[in-house]
Design a protein around this motif. Structure first.
Motif, short mmCIF file in Angstrom:
data_model
loop_
_atom_site.label_atom_id
_atom_site.label_comp_id
_atom_site.label_asym_id
_atom_site.label_seq_id
_atom_site.Cartn_x
_atom_site.Cartn_y
_atom_site.Cartn_z
N GLY A 126 22.00 43.38 45.11
CA GLY A 126 21.64 42.57 43.96
C GLY A 126 22.77 42.43 42.98
O GLY A 126 22.97 41.36 42.38
N ALA A 127 23.57 43.48 42.79
CA ALA A 127 24.72 43.40 41.90
C ALA A 127 25.75 42.40 42.42
O ALA A 127 26.38 41.68 41.64
CB ALA A 127 25.35 44.79 41.74
N CYS A 128 25.90 42.32 43.73
CA CYS A 128 26.82 41.34 44.31
C CYS A 128 26.31 39.91 44.10
O CYS A 128 27.09 38.99 43.82
CB CYS A 128 27.01 41.62 45.80
SG CYS A 128 27.75 43.23 46.15
N VAL A 129 25.00 39.72 44.25
CA VAL A 129 24.42 38.40 43.99
C VAL A 129 24.57 38.03 42.51
O VAL A 129 24.80 36.87 42.17
CB VAL A 129 22.93 38.39 44.42
CG1 VAL A 129 22.27 37.08 44.03
CG2 VAL A 129 22.82 38.61 45.92
N ALA A 130 24.47 39.03 41.64
CA ALA A 130 24.65 38.77 40.21
C ALA A 130 26.07 38.27 39.91
O ALA A 130 26.27 37.42 39.04
CB ALA A 130 24.36 40.03 39.41
N VAL A 131 27.05 38.80 40.62
CA VAL A 131 28.43 38.31 40.45
C VAL A 131 28.53 36.84 40.83
O VAL A 131 29.16 36.03 40.14
CB VAL A 131 29.41 39.17 41.28
CG1 VAL A 131 30.82 38.58 41.21
CG2 VAL A 131 29.42 40.60 40.78
N VAL A 132 27.90 36.47 41.95
CA VAL A 132 27.90 35.07 42.36
C VAL A 132 27.24 34.20 41.31
O VAL A 132 27.73 33.11 40.97
CB VAL A 132 27.18 34.91 43.73
CG1 VAL A 132 27.07 33.44 44.11
CG2 VAL A 132 27.92 35.70 44.81
N LEU A 133 26.13 34.67 40.75
CA LEU A 133 25.40 33.88 39.75
C LEU A 133 26.22 33.71 38.48
O LEU A 133 26.29 32.60 37.92
CB LEU A 133 24.06 34.57 39.45
CG LEU A 133 23.12 33.85 38.48
CD1 LEU A 133 22.89 32.41 38.88
CD2 LEU A 133 21.79 34.59 38.41
N ILE A 134 26.87 34.77 38.01
CA ILE A 134 27.66 34.66 36.78
C ILE A 134 28.89 33.80 37.01
O ILE A 134 29.31 33.02 36.13
CB ILE A 134 28.03 36.06 36.24
CG1 ILE A 134 28.53 35.96 34.79
CG2 ILE A 134 29.07 36.72 37.09
CD1 ILE A 134 27.51 35.56 33.80
N LEU A 135 29.50 33.87 38.19
CA LEU A 135 30.64 33.01 38.50
C LEU A 135 30.21 31.55 38.58
O LEU A 135 30.95 30.64 38.15
CB LEU A 135 31.30 33.44 39.81
CG LEU A 135 32.03 34.79 39.78
CD1 LEU A 135 32.57 35.13 41.17
CD2 LEU A 135 33.16 34.78 38.76
N LEU A 136 29.02 31.30 39.13
CA LEU A 136 28.50 29.93 39.16
C LEU A 136 28.25 29.43 37.75
O LEU A 136 28.55 28.26 37.44
CB LEU A 136 27.20 29.91 39.98
CG LEU A 136 26.49 28.55 40.11
CD1 LEU A 136 27.39 27.54 40.81
CD2 LEU A 136 25.18 28.70 40.87
N CYS A 137 27.74 30.29 36.88
CA CYS A 137 27.51 29.89 35.48
C CYS A 137 28.83 29.55 34.79
O CYS A 137 28.93 28.54 34.08
CB CYS A 137 26.80 31.02 34.72
SG CYS A 137 25.07 31.24 35.17
N LEU A 138 29.83 30.40 34.97
CA LEU A 138 31.13 30.15 34.34
C LEU A 138 31.74 28.85 34.85
O LEU A 138 32.29 28.05 34.08
CB LEU A 138 32.07 31.32 34.62
CG LEU A 138 31.73 32.65 33.95
CD1 LEU A 138 32.67 33.76 34.44
CD2 LEU A 138 31.81 32.54 32.45
N THR A 139 31.63 28.61 36.15
CA THR A 139 32.19 27.39 36.73
C THR A 139 31.51 26.15 36.17
O THR A 139 32.17 25.18 35.76
CB THR A 139 32.05 27.42 38.26
OG1 THR A 139 32.71 28.58 38.78
CG2 THR A 139 32.66 26.17 38.88
N LEU A 140 30.17 26.17 36.14
CA LEU A 140 29.45 25.01 35.62
C LEU A 140 29.69 24.82 34.12
O LEU A 140 29.86 23.70 33.64
CB LEU A 140 27.94 25.18 35.88
CG LEU A 140 27.49 25.02 37.33
CD1 LEU A 140 26.01 25.35 37.46
CD2 LEU A 140 27.76 23.62 37.83
N PHE A 141 29.75 25.93 33.37
CA PHE A 141 29.93 25.84 31.92
C PHE A 141 31.27 25.18 31.58
O PHE A 141 31.34 24.23 30.79
CB PHE A 141 29.85 27.23 31.31
CG PHE A 141 29.89 27.25 29.81
CD1 PHE A 141 28.77 26.89 29.07
CD2 PHE A 141 31.04 27.63 29.13
CE1 PHE A 141 28.81 26.90 27.68
CE2 PHE A 141 31.08 27.64 27.75
CZ PHE A 141 29.96 27.28 27.02
N TYR A 142 32.34 25.66 32.18
CA TYR A 142 33.66 25.11 31.87
C TYR A 142 33.87 23.75 32.51
O TYR A 142 34.55 22.89 31.95
CB TYR A 142 34.74 26.10 32.30
CG TYR A 142 34.89 27.25 31.34
CD1 TYR A 142 35.59 27.11 30.15
CD2 TYR A 142 34.29 28.48 31.61
CE1 TYR A 142 35.70 28.16 29.25
CE2 TYR A 142 34.40 29.53 30.72
CZ TYR A 142 35.12 29.38 29.55
OH TYR A 142 35.21 30.42 28.66
#
Length: 486
Positions: free
Chosen positions: A457-473
């Protein structure tokens, strides 16, 4: 009405929401003052971190908080005793993590209301930071604080994922969680309706009291560009700034470090080969982007109507009610909106496979307050500055949009980014209506944690936060342009 459990839930909901709003604002006021008056290395990075923490998916932030403050977390290792994470303490910790950065950015906007002449006069008279705050800043800040308190209160009062994850049992249950249990496990529509009406009534009373007591706030943000002149500073002011900055950094930064740390492990790269992970990414994106665009469309429609009405006879009252309508959306639980749409469509014989459009619509409506807060000041500014010129030259329609677009595109991009990321991190509506064909990243992460696969789950959380950062910027740069304020 006679059930004591219901009123115990109401008391706890009111208590945790009030304390969360007060703590967020009490930390945000000195932090915003420090960021406004001081220039230091990492200031812009800290503001960007605040922007991201406002919209980071709830379940991801909770995972980071558990890593830091859990029974075997960093806090326990460092101090030798466990932090009381599950219960009121954990709920307040998570709510302040989300809402304190929001309060800082709103208060920084209020600073832009202060005219240049007052800063120049205060500098010439040699005012200290305390005198500047007491005689100048507080006069403007106190007008925005009631609305800010109401926004944070309603966000926390209707909190779902934080309470569901960190509540620790029935003693720390809120109305939103009780509604979810009535719908998901009991399928008692009458009970869910009663609890929903109770929540709407309480939020309406609080909103009415706040709007009655709050002084009027004129929407002329950015008309006055507050010049940051140096104010006389003392050791006490320097110490307070350093202490508040340290507390805020220790509150916000460790969960982010905990979230991103699994990216260096071998399990993270193994998780990237999971088919379920990428299907969850696809479902999250195909929900978040339409939700964000729909929220932006509704927000721009309200903003255009409000600014048209504001300068007409009695139009200011109607414009104010339109603005408030965006915040009033938070009074109605997202689960109730979704259930109502589902029942309405079922009654007219419309079949919606996997309830996809219900999830999109509810996420768009729930993101509306953040979209309005991002775009309304800029829309009003353009109307106030150029309204007479547009009227005299008969500039309307697309011609007006082409003239205004360079000035409003940064605010539009920020509102769209907030809406997309809030929808991307939604767990409540998807938890109620989600199925195998509509399993988003937050739902997939919640299932992994629920089955005690915390490392994966922690690894999936990294993917989710990276997706958020990518979409945000990406949204801020593509829509807002190079000069977009991130």
């Amino acid at each position: 009405m006679a059930d004591p459990y219901t009123w115990r839930v109401v008391r706890f909901s009111f208590t945790q929401a009030s304390l969360s709003a007060l703590l967020s604002i009490l930390l945000a006021i000195p932090m915003a003052s420090c960021l406004f008056h001081r220039r230091f290395i990492g200031r812009q990075t800290l503001l960007s971190l605040f922007a991201i923490s406002m919209v980071v998916p709830t379940i991801v932030a909770i995972l980071g908080i558990v890593v830091v403050y859990g029974r075997n977390g960093w806090f326990t290792t460092l101090f030798g005793s466990a932090f009381p994470l599950y219960g009121l303490g954990g709920i307040l910790l998570a709510h302040v993590f989300f809402n304190m950065p929001l309060a800082v950015r709103v208060i920084l906007q209020a600073y832009q209301l202060i005219p240049d002449a007052q800063w120049r006069l205060a500098s010439q008279l040699g005012f200290s930071r305390w005198h500047v705050f007491r005689l100048i800043e507080w006069h403007y800040l106190k007008k925005s604080l009631p609305g800010l308190f109401l926004l944070i209160f309603m966000l926390c009062f209707s909190g779902f994922a934080v309470v569901l994850s960190l509540g620790g049992g029935p003693r720390s249950s809120t109305l939103e969680v009780a509604i979810y249990q009535a719908l998901r496990f009991e399928f008692d529509l009458n009970k869910a309706s009663y609890l929903s009406l109770l929540q709407v009534s309480i939020c309406s009373l609080v909103a009415l009291a706040v709007y009655r007591l709050a002084p009027p706030l004129r929407q002329d943000i950015s008309v006055y560009q507050g010049e940051r002149l140096a104010m006389r500073s003392s050791r006490l002011a320097n110490g307070v700034d350093a202490l508040v900055s340290a507390v805020v950094l220790l509150w916000v930064l460790p969960p982010f470090v905990a979230i991103l740390s699994p990216a260096l492990s071998a399990l993270f790269w193994q998780s990237l080969w999971q088919t379920d992970l990428w299907w969850s990414v696809w479902h999250s994106v195909r929900i978040a982007l339409p939700s964000g665009l729909l929220a932006l469309l509704i927000g721009l429609s309200i903003a255009a109507l409000a600014r048209t009405l504001r300068w007409r006879q009695r139009g200011d009252w109607w414009a104010q009610k339109l603005e408030q309508s965006g915040n009033l959306v938070l009074m109605v639980p997202s689960l109730v909106l979704a259930t109502g749409l589902f029942l309405m469509f079922r009654s007219v014989g419309i079949s919606i496979k996997h309830a996809y459009w219900i999830v999109v619509w509810v996420n768009a409506v729930m993101a509306l307050p953040f979209v309005l807060r991002a775009i309304m000041p800029t829309i009003y500014q353009q109307e106030k500055r150029f309204r007479h010129l547009y009227t005299q030259m008969n500039v309307v329609g697309m011609a007006r949009l082409r003239l205004e677009w360079p000035q409003i595109r940064s605010a539009v991009a920020q509102g769209l980014a907030y809406a997309v990321l809030l929808s991307l991190g939604d767990l409540g509506v998807v938890a109620l209506f989600g199925s195998k064909g509509l399993e988003t990243l937050p739902m997939y992460l919640y299932q992994l944690i629920g089955s005690y696969r915390v490392e994966q789950g922690a690894c999936v959380a990294v993917v989710l936060i990276l997706l958020c950062l990518t979409l945000f910027y990406s949204i801020n740069r593509l829509v807002g342009g190079r000069r977009a304020v991130v």
